[in-house]
Scaffold this motif. Structure first.
Motif, mmCIF file in Angstrom:
data_model
loop_
_atom_site.group_PDB
_atom_site.id
_atom_site.type_symbol
_atom_site.label_atom_id
_atom_site.label_comp_id
_atom_site.label_asym_id
_atom_site.label_seq_id
_atom_site.Cartn_x
_atom_site.Cartn_y
_atom_site.Cartn_z
ATOM 1 N N GLN A 88 53.968 87.645 14.985
ATOM 2 C CA GLN A 88 54.623 86.570 14.219
ATOM 3 C C GLN A 88 54.607 86.866 12.706
ATOM 4 O O GLN A 88 54.065 86.086 11.913
ATOM 5 N N PRO B 83 60.804 86.436 19.710
ATOM 6 C CA PRO B 83 59.829 87.439 20.153
ATOM 7 C C PRO B 83 59.298 88.227 18.965
ATOM 8 O O PRO B 83 59.975 88.381 17.949
ATOM 9 N N SER C 229 60.906 92.210 14.305
ATOM 10 C CA SER C 229 60.500 90.895 14.800
ATOM 11 C C SER C 229 60.971 89.799 13.849
ATOM 12 O O SER C 229 61.445 88.739 14.275
ATOM 13 N N GLY D 175 48.208 89.665 16.344
ATOM 14 C CA GLY D 175 48.760 90.801 17.086
ATOM 15 C C GLY D 175 47.820 91.978 17.199
ATOM 16 O O GLY D 175 47.977 92.821 18.083
ATOM 17 N N ASN E 45 52.966 89.815 19.557
ATOM 18 C CA ASN E 45 52.885 88.396 19.186
ATOM 19 C C ASN E 45 52.316 88.249 17.773
ATOM 20 O O ASN E 45 51.576 87.306 17.470
#
Length: 216
Positions: A57, A51, A138, A123, A55
């Motif tokens: 990443q 996660p 994250s 994001g 989002n």
């Protein structure tokens, strides 16, 4: 069953998952056997399932493949480690510290430095306006996901934290808005054990979780 149907995890799977978590150890001693490229790619693919805030990443994995960089990184860690040893509060604690093996940078088949991009386009800043550090959280989640995926394949992982993040970032020549989160050693463990090494060496045992649950 369709793609959107949640799976039902049986009791046997739950038991195996608990076992996987218990066997997720911080490995410092490695066999010289290389990790197949396909297995390493599978670990990165699994890590990407972690996660992330918005989002985004933000994880960035840097494989250290240069022998010169590996040597420089090892020398840096050992210099930082020497300073940490000298800072121990007494001779007994210093001797115990010196007895620990805190990295496998010389022998691990793979060295991966993990950075967190502090300004990813992905994001669109969702979820981090007031807690920007969630990007780093994250990236830590991605590391933990990779760690479990590695253990599942019999591959060990050691997290090297005795580093100067700024020095390592400069050494690896990464963008200025990347923050170092971890230097990871990856390989097949020489001496697999379910007991944490720091517990085996009488540095620190696991304490009851009940002592760390607070109600308000």
């Amino acid at each position: 069953m369709t793609a959107d149907t949640p799976p039902v995890f049986e009791a046997d799977f739950a038991t195996q998952f608990d076992t996987l978590l218990r066997w997720r150890r911080d490995v410092r001693q490695f066999l010289p056997s290389p990790i197949a490229d396909a297995d390493l790619e599978a670990l990165f693919d699994t890590a990407a399932l972690a996660p992330s805030v918005g989002n985004a990443q933000p994880w960035r994995f840097v494989r250290v493949r240069s022998a010169c960089l590996r040597t420089g990184l090892t020398d840096h860690v050992e210099a930082v480690n020497a300073r940490a040893a000298a800072a121990q509060p007494d001779e007994d604690r210093r001797a115990r510290y010196d007895s620990l093996k805190l990295h496998g940078l010389r022998e691990a088949p793979e060295i991966v430095a993990v950075f967190s991009d502090e300004s990813p386009i992905a994001g669109h800043t969702l979820g981090r306006a007031t807690m920007h550090e969630t990007l780093r959280y994250s990236t830590v989640m991605a590391i933990h996901t990779l760690w479990l995926a590695a253990r599942l394949r019999g591959i060990g992982l050691g997290w090297v934290s005795i580093v100067d993040p700024t020095a390592v970032a400069a050494m690896l020549d990464v963008p200025q808005d990347w923050t170092l989160i971890a230097v990871l050693c990856l390989g097949y463990p020489e001496h697999p054990s379910i007991v944490p090494e720091l517990e085996r060496r009488d540095w620190q045992c696991r304490e009851p979780i009940a002592d760390r649950i607070i109600e308000r």
